[in-house]
Structures are given as structure tokens and as C-alpha cells.
Motif scaffolding. Sequence first.
Motif, PDB file in Angstrom:
ATOM      1  N   GLY A 259     -11.411 -23.920 -51.763  1.00  0.00           N
ATOM      2  CA  GLY A 259     -11.951 -23.193 -52.500  1.00  0.00           C
ATOM      3  C   GLY A 259     -10.641 -22.880 -53.499  1.00  0.00           C
ATOM      4  O   GLY A 259      -9.823 -22.991 -53.568  1.00  0.00           O
ATOM      5  N   VAL A 260     -10.976 -21.476 -54.106  1.00  0.00           N
ATOM      6  CA  VAL A 260     -10.123 -21.167 -55.410  1.00  0.00           C
ATOM      7  C   VAL A 260      -8.694 -20.519 -54.984  1.00  0.00           C
ATOM      8  O   VAL A 260      -9.524 -19.723 -54.290  1.00  0.00           O
ATOM      9  CB  VAL A 260     -11.463 -20.751 -56.617  1.00  0.00           C
ATOM     10  N   GLU A 261      -8.230 -20.518 -55.384  1.00  0.00           N
ATOM     11  CA  GLU A 261      -6.698 -20.307 -55.476  1.00  0.00           C
ATOM     12  C   GLU A 261      -5.622 -19.451 -56.121  1.00  0.00           C
ATOM     13  O   GLU A 261      -5.974 -19.739 -56.981  1.00  0.00           O
ATOM     14  CB  GLU A 261      -5.739 -20.645 -54.106  1.00  0.00           C
ATOM     15  N   ALA A 262      -4.648 -19.139 -56.111  1.00  0.00           N
ATOM     16  CA  ALA A 262      -3.983 -17.937 -57.269  1.00  0.00           C
ATOM     17  C   ALA A 262      -3.780 -18.878 -58.040  1.00  0.00           C
ATOM     18  O   ALA A 262      -4.112 -18.949 -59.512  1.00  0.00           O
ATOM     19  CB  ALA A 262      -3.152 -16.986 -56.514  1.00  0.00           C
TER      20      ALA A 262
ATOM     21  N   LYS B 224       2.919  -7.918 -61.832  1.00  0.00           N
ATOM     22  CA  LYS B 224       1.266  -7.727 -61.721  1.00  0.00           C
ATOM     23  C   LYS B 224       0.902  -8.764 -60.586  1.00  0.00           C
ATOM     24  O   LYS B 224       1.238 -10.412 -61.419  1.00  0.00           O
ATOM     25  CB  LYS B 224       0.295  -8.048 -62.828  1.00  0.00           C
ATOM     26  N   ILE B 225       0.697  -8.187 -59.422  1.00  0.00           N
ATOM     27  CA  ILE B 225       0.822  -9.865 -58.058  1.00  0.00           C
ATOM     28  C   ILE B 225      -0.409  -9.996 -58.125  1.00  0.00           C
ATOM     29  O   ILE B 225      -1.461  -8.784 -57.361  1.00  0.00           O
ATOM     30  CB  ILE B 225       1.722  -9.409 -57.371  1.00  0.00           C
ATOM     31  N   GLU B 226      -1.582 -10.828 -58.414  1.00  0.00           N
ATOM     32  CA  GLU B 226      -2.727 -10.971 -57.533  1.00  0.00           C
ATOM     33  C   GLU B 226      -2.807 -11.598 -56.228  1.00  0.00           C
ATOM     34  O   GLU B 226      -2.259 -13.108 -56.482  1.00  0.00           O
ATOM     35  CB  GLU B 226      -3.356 -12.184 -58.043  1.00  0.00           C
ATOM     36  N   MET B 227      -2.731 -11.153 -55.329  1.00  0.00           N
ATOM     37  CA  MET B 227      -3.358 -11.415 -53.747  1.00  0.00           C
ATOM     38  C   MET B 227      -4.853 -11.994 -53.438  1.00  0.00           C
ATOM     39  O   MET B 227      -5.656 -11.410 -53.008  1.00  0.00           O
ATOM     40  CB  MET B 227      -2.815 -11.126 -52.751  1.00  0.00           C
ATOM     41  N   LEU B 228      -4.718 -13.428 -53.341  1.00  0.00           N
ATOM     42  CA  LEU B 228      -6.183 -14.306 -52.808  1.00  0.00           C
ATOM     43  C   LEU B 228      -6.037 -14.178 -51.016  1.00  0.00           C
ATOM     44  O   LEU B 228      -5.572 -14.879 -50.735  1.00  0.00           O
ATOM     45  CB  LEU B 228      -6.492 -15.530 -53.686  1.00  0.00           C
TER      46      LEU B 228
ATOM     47  N   GLU C 106     -18.330 -13.390 -50.895  1.00  0.00           N
ATOM     48  CA  GLU C 106     -18.346 -12.989 -49.571  1.00  0.00           C
ATOM     49  C   GLU C 106     -17.771 -12.627 -48.496  1.00  0.00           C
ATOM     50  O   GLU C 106     -17.483 -11.621 -47.728  1.00  0.00           O
ATOM     51  CB  GLU C 106     -19.963 -13.862 -48.434  1.00  0.00           C
ATOM     52  N   ASN C 107     -16.883 -13.801 -48.190  1.00  0.00           N
ATOM     53  CA  ASN C 107     -16.208 -13.856 -47.621  1.00  0.00           C
ATOM     54  C   ASN C 107     -13.897 -13.657 -47.886  1.00  0.00           C
ATOM     55  O   ASN C 107     -13.345 -13.376 -47.259  1.00  0.00           O
ATOM     56  CB  ASN C 107     -16.050 -14.939 -46.115  1.00  0.00           C
ATOM     57  N   ARG C 108     -13.850 -14.036 -49.420  1.00  0.00           N
ATOM     58  CA  ARG C 108     -12.631 -14.301 -50.234  1.00  0.00           C
ATOM     59  C   ARG C 108     -12.226 -12.003 -50.946  1.00  0.00           C
ATOM     60  O   ARG C 108     -13.682 -12.624 -51.992  1.00  0.00           O
ATOM     61  CB  ARG C 108     -12.184 -14.920 -50.422  1.00  0.00           C
ATOM     62  N   ALA C 109     -11.176 -11.735 -51.393  1.00  0.00           N
ATOM     63  CA  ALA C 109     -11.221 -10.932 -51.759  1.00  0.00           C
ATOM     64  C   ALA C 109      -9.894 -10.804 -53.032  1.00  0.00           C
ATOM     65  O   ALA C 109      -8.866 -11.675 -52.683  1.00  0.00           O
ATOM     66  CB  ALA C 109     -11.346  -9.351 -50.814  1.00  0.00           C
ATOM     67  N   SER C 110      -9.754 -10.819 -54.086  1.00  0.00           N
ATOM     68  CA  SER C 110      -8.777 -10.563 -54.747  1.00  0.00           C
ATOM     69  C   SER C 110      -7.749  -9.061 -54.561  1.00  0.00           C
ATOM     70  O   SER C 110      -8.490  -7.812 -55.179  1.00  0.00           O
ATOM     71  CB  SER C 110      -8.754 -11.016 -56.013  1.00  0.00           C
ATOM     72  N   LEU C 111      -7.087  -8.614 -54.200  1.00  0.00           N
ATOM     73  CA  LEU C 111      -6.087  -7.539 -54.516  1.00  0.00           C
ATOM     74  C   LEU C 111      -4.980  -8.100 -55.421  1.00  0.00           C
ATOM     75  O   LEU C 111      -4.405  -8.837 -55.813  1.00  0.00           O
ATOM     76  CB  LEU C 111      -5.288  -7.519 -53.232  1.00  0.00           C
ATOM     77  N   THR C 112      -5.609  -6.447 -56.357  1.00  0.00           N
ATOM     78  CA  THR C 112      -3.818  -7.148 -57.376  1.00  0.00           C
ATOM     79  C   THR C 112      -3.338  -5.767 -57.576  1.00  0.00           C
ATOM     80  O   THR C 112      -3.636  -4.643 -57.451  1.00  0.00           O
ATOM     81  CB  THR C 112      -4.969  -6.433 -58.639  1.00  0.00           C
TER      82      THR C 112
END
Length: 695
Positions: A202-205, A500-504, A532-538
Motif C-alpha cells: 500500500g501507500v508508504e512514506a 519533521k518525521i512522518e512514520m506510517l 482502519e489498520n494503518r496510522a500516521s505518526l508525526t
Amino acid sequence: MASGLSSRALFLSINNSNNNYPQHHCSQTFCFSFEESRRRRRRRVSRSRSFSSLPLSLSTSNRVSSPSSRPVLCQSSSTDLDVAVQAGQDRLLKVPVSRIRNFCIIAHIDHGKSTLADKLLQITGTVLKREMKEQFLDNMDLERERGITIKLQAARMRYVFKGEPYCLNLIDTPGHVDFSYEVSRSLAACEGALLVVDASQGVEAQTLANVYLALENNLEIIPVLNKIDLPGAEPDRVVREIEEVVGLDCSNAIRCSAKEGIGITEILDAIAERIPPPKDTAERPLRALIFDSYYDPYRGVIVYFRVIDGTIKKGDRIYFMASGKDYFADEVGVLSPNQLQVEELFAGEVGYLSASIRSVADARVGDTITHYSRKAGKSLPGYEEATPMVFCGLFPVDADQFPELRDALEKLQLNDAALKFEPETSSAMGFGFRCGFLGLLHMEIVQERLEREYNLSLITTAPSVVYRVTCVNGDTVECSNPSILPEPGKRRLIEEPFVKIEMLTPKDYIGPLMELAQDRRGEFKEMKYITENRASLTYELPLAEMVGDFFDQLKSRSKGYASMEYTFVGYKESELLKLDIQINGDSVEPLATIVHRDKAYAVGRALTQKLKELIPRQMFKVPIQACIGSKVIASESLSAIRKDVLSKCYGGDISRKKKLLKKQAEGKKRMKAIGKVDVPQEAFMAVLKLEKEVL
């Protein structure tokens, strides 16, 4: 059979004797083979190729139509694959500008870009099956060993769509965040991009980062779902992810498997149909954008460029607008993917140029090429200068190799425009260079390329970042090396770079990743659920905390499922200190580091303990101290090698023994006052390795 029978008649008689095929099919097979051999012979004789050169027919009864007029129904059958191969072998023939397509492939790392590029080259006949190998465009051994793309690569293909031949210029790009500068240069030379997304991951960083780069360049984006043949593929879910997260319309997304060859024809059709052609500006003065270059020891600097306006011919006197140098174009050609010479290149085409350029500074990436006699009024915008994020020192193990290291860095900088370097001197390691990189992987790749391609043995210091120091008198000093940090009394504050770091990540690993970011002094900004099962942390965290093993820890704590992408946001004030290492009271400058106050004790304790193991014992006691200014925060000591001066006293008065011990103590005291401790090279190497782990 008669001896005078020609090979042509013999071939015909053998084909006609085969009852499994009709007569007209056999004659056409023969005509195609004979025409192909004649065409190849003609190419070897003359390098010049005209616009209207077409294969000659043998006879009226055995005439075969030209590839451009032959209808292409579906290139999965053997007959149509032959048509594609025939068109690929004619890829040097010119086509109108309206049928030129310049595109690149962008994706997250390991989503199948190189495999898709291989299949496009094979289907279009650009590379014959017998010459094909995996990762065909990845021509460095380092790329093949690691399975990643490091350098952008260009290839010219010819494809027949709706009876018309099209010229497709492909640029394959890297996927790792450290090589995003290569991606940005590729996008500037294209009108469209294939966005490849793994149907199981799927979509990644880096997917998001590449899409934003493509949108900034106003490119037509074609979504492609790769690896649909995998058991875990979920193309419908990934389509929803792309629409929700990226915002692209995926109603016409192409589902393919580059490994199995599924959907490749649909991708080629979409490139021809949906990507806009370049502007027809051949009448204007020449302007060509250099997007890559490398140094050839026999031909000098070889320049890869995209012609924006005008035309360029072999023998033209060209002028580099930024450097102000002029040369004669000895050789002009296209990359298909090997270098093939042509007489002329027009606006919209991508090619290479050789002009016996010996100085690597004369033809830089981003420069504009124009004619010497008819200069363009304005140069092209070029590229934004790459800003190094991570710094380290490179020193030759053998001091005599310093000139070779300088030449190697200059030649490598020609091929890798993001590399920056300046001379540096160290009291421990001699003369070397302070080098700037876009990331840790970039640093590792550059070091390996220097060692492999230029036969150098190198020492690498611990990676560091650039700190900004504001002095009491108002001056601002940028410091990438602890040795040039102003004294505590002269500095008012120290600022360090933040990213700024974005973690998927899957939702199961949100907790461990939040703990990791907070341990590295991260400041929480945002958390959102993409699906529903994937989150993004910034988070915002110091770059110095990320240049260590942050990425390894991210993969470890998420079992390999999380991905990350970071951008520089600016400088912020922090409680930073210079940690000095003193051995026998003398400060050892190469071992000094800049650390945060909270980590100073742990780093100081680790360094002193390691040095105690590595420094050989002396005839006197040697203290090893970690200091902040004049304050000692961690200390270890090497005990002296003690000579047994009482061994000859097997009896007698105690005063005799005391006299000998007192004489020994005075000698050791005098020795300690004038003695010096030599820190071996192995100790420096081990401590530098330790700094990479601890910092």
C-alpha cells in the motif's frame, strides 16, 4: 539438391516443405528475416540515419508492411511481440515531437520500479531477451548487491500505438529518501510519471513524498498497482488508500505484475495516450538542461541532457552558460539504454554529449547548454541546490593517498551532485575532507563507491550535523566540527537542526514507535488513521538523534512494516554541550563531541571505558577523563606498569626497601610530568565506531 541453389531458395524450399504452415506465412517469415539482416548491415556501414529511411521490400509478391503501419492489437501474442521487437530495433528513427513521451518511474523503495523498467525494455524490444538480466538499468555492482537503485538511469524506447510509432524516454529513479535529489532532477526532465505502488504494502512514506515532488513539477501521474500476483495483494484496498491519502483519481489505475508481465501493454498504451508531449520549440535558440553526468577516463566528462529548445548536432560549438566554457560536440547520441550515436537531437529529446571535457567543474548538473554562435537569452532555472544534512570526516589510511582522494571526490561529485566536501586537518588522522551527505545511507554508499571505484582505503569519523552558535557579540557561527565550537564564555546559545518525521505504521506498532520517538527527544505533533489498520505518526525531533540507528530501530520495533520520511524544518535552541576527552591531562581534540546535557554522562562513561580497554599501559598512571569545561563527569585510569625494585632485596633492613621504593616513586612522578601517551590508530577507530552507536 543443386549446388548452385542460393541460400535464399534453400530457405524457401525448407519452409515450403513444412505442411503445418500455409505458403504465404512462410514467405512472410523469410522476408522479415532477410529485411532485418539487410537493415542491420546497412546500420553498421553508415551511422547516419535519415528521417525517412525505411526497409526495402524484396519483391511485389513478398512485400511486408513497415512496422509503423502494421496494426498492433495486443502485444501478448508472439506475432505482436515480434512487431514490438522490430519497432524497438528502429528506435533511432525520428518521430514528430507530438509522439515523444518523456516519463519517469517513482515509488517507495522495493515496490518494483526496476523490475517494471526491465519489463518495459523487454516488451518494446529495446533489450533483446538473450541480453536481458535482472535490474538491467542498475549497472553498479553496489546496486545489484543491495537490491536498490542509487543512480537515475535513462533509456529510449520505441513503441507502436494505434499504428503510429512513439518515442518513449524512460528515466528510472531511486526510491530511498536519501536519494530524493536524484528523483527531483529526473522529474524536471519529464512531462509525466508512473506512480508504482505495491498492491500488498500500500501507500508508504516515500510514496507520498514522490507524489508531492511530481505535483510540484506539474506532471501527469499514472497510478500503477504492482505485484497483483502475490497471495497477499489487496488492490481494492490500495486503490482506496491512494484516493484517500494521496488524493489521486484511481478509476483508471493500471493493475499489473512486472515480474509476470501482466498489464505491461496497458501501461505502455497509457503512457502514449495520457502523458502530454513536449513543446515543439525546435526553431528557438538551443537550451538543454544537464540532469546527470559522469567522468570517463578516455573521453572526459559525459553529459546527460534534455533538449528544451532548439536542436543540437554533432560538431556544433556549444557553450555552458553557468561555467562560461565552450567546446565542440564530438559525439551526440541517445541512451537506449547503451549509448548510440545520432547526428542530431531536437527539442523534447533526451540524449548524451561528449566534447572532450577534461575539467569536472566545466559541466555541472543543472547547467544550461546553448550554441556558442547563437546564445540563448536566458538560462534554464536548473535545480535547487542540495542541502547536506549529515556530515562526517573522510581520511585516507595512507597519508600519501590524499591527492587521489581529492580527485576521486571531484569526479564522484560530478556523478552525485548532492555530495559536498571541504578540506579538513586532524591531529590524529592527518589531512582529509569534511563531507556533507543527504543521509546515512548516502554517506555509506559514497564511502563504498570511493573504496571500490577508486581503490582507496578510508577512515570515516562519526556522523554529525551542523549546529548554529550565536555568540555574545551577536555573530552567528555554523559549526559541524566540535573543534571549531567557540569557548563557553563567548557563546550565548546553541541551536541544532530539527526535522519533521512522518512514520506510517500498522496500528499494532503505534506504542513502540511513540516510545522510540520520545526517547530521541521527539516532540509529538499529530497522529491520524489513514485507513482502519494503518496510522500516521508525526514528530519533530533533532536531526542529531536521527543520524544514528533511528531507522534500524524503527524497522526493528515494527518488525519491518513501518516506513518513514523526513523533511528539514529549521533550527531550535537546545541545551548542548561540548564533551572533551582528556588523556593524562591533555585534551584529545578528535575525540571531542557535541552532546545534549541529558546524554552527556552516558556518552562520557562509554567513551572512557572503551579507551581504558584500548590504550596500552604506561610506566606511570594515566587518567582518562570526560569533561564539560573544567568539570570531570566520568573518569577511568590506567594503572602503571610496576617494576619490582625489591626483587634483589632478599633480606636486610626495612629502610633499604623504603629507599628503593621512594626512588621509584620520584622517577614515576618525573616521568608523568614529562611523559606523553600515544593513542593508537586502532583506539581512534574503535572509539569512532562507539560514537556511532552511542550518540
